[in-house]
Write an enzyme that holds these catalytic residues in place. Structure first.
Site, mmCIF file in Angstrom:
data_model
loop_
_atom_site.group_PDB
_atom_site.id
_atom_site.type_symbol
_atom_site.label_atom_id
_atom_site.label_comp_id
_atom_site.label_asym_id
_atom_site.label_seq_id
_atom_site.Cartn_x
_atom_site.Cartn_y
_atom_site.Cartn_z
ATOM 1 N N ASP A 115 -1.969 3.330 2.789
ATOM 2 C CA ASP A 115 -1.248 2.063 2.729
ATOM 3 C C ASP A 115 0.140 2.256 3.333
ATOM 4 O O ASP A 115 0.889 3.151 2.936
ATOM 5 C CB ASP A 115 -1.162 1.593 1.279
ATOM 6 C CG ASP A 115 -0.964 0.089 1.206
ATOM 7 O OD1 ASP A 115 -1.236 -0.593 2.203
ATOM 8 O OD2 ASP A 115 -0.538 -0.401 0.140
ATOM 9 N N HIS A 122 9.937 -7.172 3.819
ATOM 10 C CA HIS A 122 9.528 -6.708 2.480
ATOM 11 C C HIS A 122 10.420 -5.571 2.005
ATOM 12 O O HIS A 122 10.883 -5.547 0.864
ATOM 13 C CB HIS A 122 8.060 -6.257 2.495
ATOM 14 C CG HIS A 122 7.649 -5.527 1.251
ATOM 15 N ND1 HIS A 122 7.531 -6.148 0.020
ATOM 16 C CD2 HIS A 122 7.340 -4.217 1.033
ATOM 17 C CE1 HIS A 122 7.165 -5.263 -0.886
ATOM 18 N NE2 HIS A 122 7.043 -4.084 -0.305
ATOM 19 N N GLU A 191 0.121 -7.711 -3.953
ATOM 20 C CA GLU A 191 0.775 -7.566 -2.650
ATOM 21 C C GLU A 191 -0.177 -8.113 -1.594
ATOM 22 O O GLU A 191 -1.326 -7.670 -1.487
ATOM 23 C CB GLU A 191 1.146 -6.106 -2.349
ATOM 24 C CG GLU A 191 2.280 -5.591 -3.214
ATOM 25 C CD GLU A 191 2.851 -4.231 -2.757
ATOM 26 O OE1 GLU A 191 2.201 -3.565 -1.919
ATOM 27 O OE2 GLU A 191 3.933 -3.857 -3.233
ATOM 28 N N GLU A 193 -1.644 -8.266 1.845
ATOM 29 C CA GLU A 193 -1.717 -7.311 2.959
ATOM 30 C C GLU A 193 -2.925 -7.620 3.841
ATOM 31 O O GLU A 193 -3.830 -8.344 3.457
ATOM 32 C CB GLU A 193 -1.874 -5.873 2.438
ATOM 33 C CG GLU A 193 -0.750 -5.420 1.520
ATOM 34 C CD GLU A 193 -0.736 -3.908 1.298
ATOM 35 O OE1 GLU A 193 -1.398 -3.183 2.067
ATOM 36 O OE2 GLU A 193 -0.073 -3.460 0.358
ATOM 37 N N ASP A 225 -3.115 -5.450 -2.703
ATOM 38 C CA ASP A 225 -2.706 -4.155 -3.261
ATOM 39 C C ASP A 225 -2.071 -4.408 -4.640
ATOM 40 O O ASP A 225 -0.856 -4.340 -4.804
ATOM 41 C CB ASP A 225 -1.709 -3.512 -2.295
ATOM 42 C CG ASP A 225 -1.236 -2.152 -2.772
ATOM 43 O OD1 ASP A 225 -1.997 -1.469 -3.472
ATOM 44 O OD2 ASP A 225 -0.095 -1.778 -2.433
ATOM 45 N N ARG A 229 4.306 -2.836 -11.522
ATOM 46 C CA ARG A 229 5.667 -2.475 -11.109
ATOM 47 C C ARG A 229 6.342 -1.533 -12.087
ATOM 48 O O ARG A 229 7.179 -0.707 -11.682
ATOM 49 C CB ARG A 229 6.518 -3.737 -10.952
ATOM 50 C CG ARG A 229 6.011 -4.693 -9.900
ATOM 51 C CD ARG A 229 5.938 -4.048 -8.532
ATOM 52 N NE ARG A 229 5.482 -5.006 -7.524
ATOM 53 C CZ ARG A 229 5.114 -4.656 -6.304
ATOM 54 N NH1 ARG A 229 5.119 -3.379 -5.933
ATOM 55 N NH2 ARG A 229 4.721 -5.567 -5.443
ATOM 56 N N GLN A 232 4.738 1.962 -11.666
ATOM 57 C CA GLN A 232 5.210 2.450 -10.362
ATOM 58 C C GLN A 232 6.664 2.934 -10.436
ATOM 59 O O GLN A 232 6.998 4.014 -9.923
ATOM 60 C CB GLN A 232 5.083 1.293 -9.369
ATOM 61 C CG GLN A 232 5.134 1.652 -7.925
ATOM 62 C CD GLN A 232 5.154 0.412 -7.006
ATOM 63 O OE1 GLN A 232 4.724 -0.671 -7.389
ATOM 64 N NE2 GLN A 232 5.648 0.595 -5.802
ATOM 65 N N LYS A 245 -0.723 1.949 -8.632
ATOM 66 C CA LYS A 245 -1.541 1.283 -7.620
ATOM 67 C C LYS A 245 -3.033 1.609 -7.764
ATOM 68 O O LYS A 245 -3.874 0.855 -7.269
ATOM 69 C CB LYS A 245 -1.119 1.744 -6.219
ATOM 70 C CG LYS A 245 0.348 1.537 -5.869
ATOM 71 C CD LYS A 245 0.633 0.161 -5.337
ATOM 72 C CE LYS A 245 2.006 0.095 -4.675
ATOM 73 N NZ LYS A 245 2.233 -1.236 -4.073
ATOM 74 N N THR A 249 -7.784 -2.149 -5.938
ATOM 75 C CA THR A 249 -7.322 -2.780 -4.701
ATOM 76 C C THR A 249 -8.455 -3.671 -4.225
ATOM 77 O O THR A 249 -9.585 -3.203 -4.105
ATOM 78 C CB THR A 249 -7.023 -1.703 -3.626
ATOM 79 O OG1 THR A 249 -6.144 -0.727 -4.183
ATOM 80 C CG2 THR A 249 -6.414 -2.304 -2.385
ATOM 81 N N GLU A 354 9.451 -9.606 -4.980
ATOM 82 C CA GLU A 354 10.377 -10.215 -4.012
ATOM 83 C C GLU A 354 10.717 -11.649 -4.397
ATOM 84 O O GLU A 354 11.878 -12.054 -4.372
ATOM 85 C CB GLU A 354 9.743 -10.232 -2.618
ATOM 86 C CG GLU A 354 9.727 -8.904 -1.908
ATOM 87 C CD GLU A 354 9.027 -9.031 -0.560
ATOM 88 O OE1 GLU A 354 9.645 -9.545 0.381
ATOM 89 O OE2 GLU A 354 7.854 -8.627 -0.450
#
Lengths: 408, 408
Positions: A115, A122, A191, A193, A225, A229, A232, A245, A249, A354
């Site tokens: 990834d 971002h 996420e 992607e 993804d 948080r 992580q 993660k 996925t 974000e």
């Protein structure tokens, strides 16, 4: 069938590839025209591809696209031409099933999942939100930064995602220094992607120039993804994301080929610094692929983001070339994720961290509820269409429901 | 054969498993007694394992151990008992070849490779050397920190490693701010590790307690996590190591089973903090496995490090439990690396970056040459023996030569 319907993702201009089964059709490779799933192993057995040179017998009988994806592009193009020619004339009904009667599977067996972090927006937004510093990592403009994800927990769209347990800082603790505790994640995110599927393999130490890399990219899917948080944040220093993660996925089931995407090529960003020669790309290095994220709560869909693949600083060709440059191989079925596809503006941001400024500014959904992170039962739906509505070349959807944590 | 020879790594007390071929024996699973390689598919066809319940027919015919490793431990123990009984009596010469006539292969097909950071000493030494801060990462005492490596570039001992190209800071530049350039790495290193091979698979979301994890660990190998320190330094922030590691990882060819290692269990370190229950381990959580690194230059071997698995803060059981805790699966053949096995003292350090204080204090080899990093042509040989010399349970060697960079 003679007047193509471009008001759908899967028009005659698309011809995506996936893996499907139904009550009357055992698991095999398939394509899709509008809402019709066409079973390719049966089509091949009936001689439709007899004129295609280089297509192995029974290549579509497998429960993955890997063998087919690994063939030369020249073979893929012949198959695409036969399918377009055939399906323009008539639908081979004996080998066709309505999508509603079909079960879809992971399109490929994934050996490696890498990834990347290709969106400058971002990186800047997340940096600003989390550590109040929008400066991209020092290497960002020199090469596409990446980490290896867990390939074995890639699942097909529709598979529920279970809120993971893990270690994280207990932000509710009254102490100034927050203790690390273990429990169900309290900060679930998605996420947005794109996943590139490696086609023809590249051997170790062979190397690859970005300009030549399309030969090794079979197609693209939407990729979610899913990210915890808090897990992580607790584990990332210094070795990067892992358990935050690796619980799951999601990818969309239909691989849209580069041939289908060819009309939607657009110029990519100009490099900020001189690139190593293997990373120099073609002028039309990007694709116009509009992407949308909806959060569905109690049956109501809230559009929370509309982004575009064009916002990415690095291309899939450059991602593949960077991996190969160190001497690593590319295996058929490997997936290369672009990282979160975020643009510069509010409304184009590909993840909640974000959008909510790291949880500080909740977003409001159409049902009036607020979110700084995903709640159990939330469904995240991602869709993507090349060239805007009506192009006839879309990705369908990548959808998943967040389920409550299980005692493990 | 009646008086066992314990002065070798592969005595009757060991019975390791690997994959081998020779002129007269096609590739298949094998074991090794002293210098004799015994071909197990042929042994099974001759009925030697007829009394073993739960052993599938032809399980040893495969070019990997995966199918066998995935069986229950009860089956492995019966096979081990039959082999010890058989080989104590007589060597089945029709199915046996001297090691010198045999080609060895990767013992397993590796789906996932996760590399941990289990040595507190390594973390402190490397931190002190590189950023002048020996403080371990905040999560270190709470869970075994890890990243996913590239499974497809794991190679068997003996395979040369090619110096990779990559992006790194040009430390020879006169400017204060060092530019990022692309070229052959200038800072090649090894890392002395143990690799645990996952045996019986664990499904996603099943979870696993460390205390129960031995059932899922087939055995161990020596692992050399070749590292390019300059590429790594340039890419690690914030997503962790990628191309600095993904060009090649070597493992020894013989998987030493936990049953063979059982007599060498020793108490592990006491946890510094209370652990989540799934990470609580058995009292004898470690193994006494002595490990040695030699650098061979112009035919002369310099012993540069002697370490021990006991220096690790986290056990293989805890590594597996941490991965599973988030809901990830464990696949048969996955390899979990321990991270560099370093002890507290000079002479017990498992990589050059620690030994040379990040390149500031060269080491001197027996030929008088100095090293702050590996040079082209250097051969790194790692060996390991459980319980000290004479135990009869060793790992053999994990060896690789660093070859010059290739134009890619």
């Amino acid at each position: 069938m003679t007047s193509p319907n471009y008001n759908c993702h899967f028009s005659i201009a698309n011809i995506p590839f996936g893996v499907a089964s139904s009550k009357c059709h055992q698991i095999q490779c398939a394509t899709r025209l509008e809402n019709n799933v066409v079973f390719l192993a049966e089509l091949q057995r009936s001689g439709f591809f007899a004129g295609v040179s280089g297509l192995p017998n029974n290549v579509f009988e497998k429960p993955t696209l890997n063998e087919y994806a690994g063939l030369d592009k020249s073979v893929h193009r012949q198959v695409r031409a036969v399918l377009q020619e055939t399906l323009k004339k008539t639908l081979p009904t004996a080998f066709t099933e309505d999508i509603s009667a079909v079960t879809l599977y992971l399109p490929v067996s994934v050996g490696g999942f890498t990834d990347f972090s290709c969106s400058l927006h971002h990186v800047r937004n997340a940096g600003r939100a989390i550590i109040n510093d929008p400066t991209p990592p020092p290497g960002f403009f020199h090469f596409p930064i990446a980490y290896n994800g867990r390939a074995s927990t890639i699942v097909v769209s529709g598979t529920p995602i279970i809120r993971p347990h893990g270690h994280f800082y207990d932000l509710t603790a009254s102490s100034e220094k927050k203790p690390i505790i273990y429990g169900p994640s309290r900060a679930m995110d998605y996420e947005l992607e794109i996943g590139l599927i490696v086609g023809k393999k590249l051997d170790a130490t062979q190397g690859l120039n970005a300009k030549d890399a399309d030969e090794h990219i079979f197609g693209m899917v939407i990729l979610n993804d899913w990210s915890s948080r808090d897990i992580q944040a607790c584990e990332m220093k210094p070795l990067g994301p892992m358990n935050g993660k690796s619980f799951g996925t999601s990818i969309s089931p239909w691989a849209v080929t580069l041939d289908a995407l060819e009309p939607f090529k657009v110029p990519g960003p100009k490099p900020e610094v001189a690139l190593a020669s293997h990373l120099e790309d073609i002028p039309e290095s990007s694709y116009d692929i509009g992407m949308k994220v909806e959060i569905i709560t109690a049956g109501q869909a809230s559009t929370v983001s509309e982004s575009n693949n064009q916002h990415l600083y690095w291309s899939g060709r450059q991602m593949a070339a960077h991996l190969a440059s160190v001497g690593a191989d590319l295996q058929t079925g490997d997936i290369l994720g672009t990282g979160t596809v975020s643009g510069p503006d509010d409304g184009t941001l590909g993840c909640l961290v974000e959008m909510t400024k790291a949880g500080n500014e909740p977003i409001t959904l159409v049902d009036g509820s607020k979110r700084t992170q995903l709640q159990d039962g939330d469904v995240v739906r991602m869709t993507a269409v090349a060239g805007g509505a009506g192009s006839g070349v879309g990705f369908g959807e990548c959808v998943g429901e967040l389920k409550p944590a299980q005692r493990v």
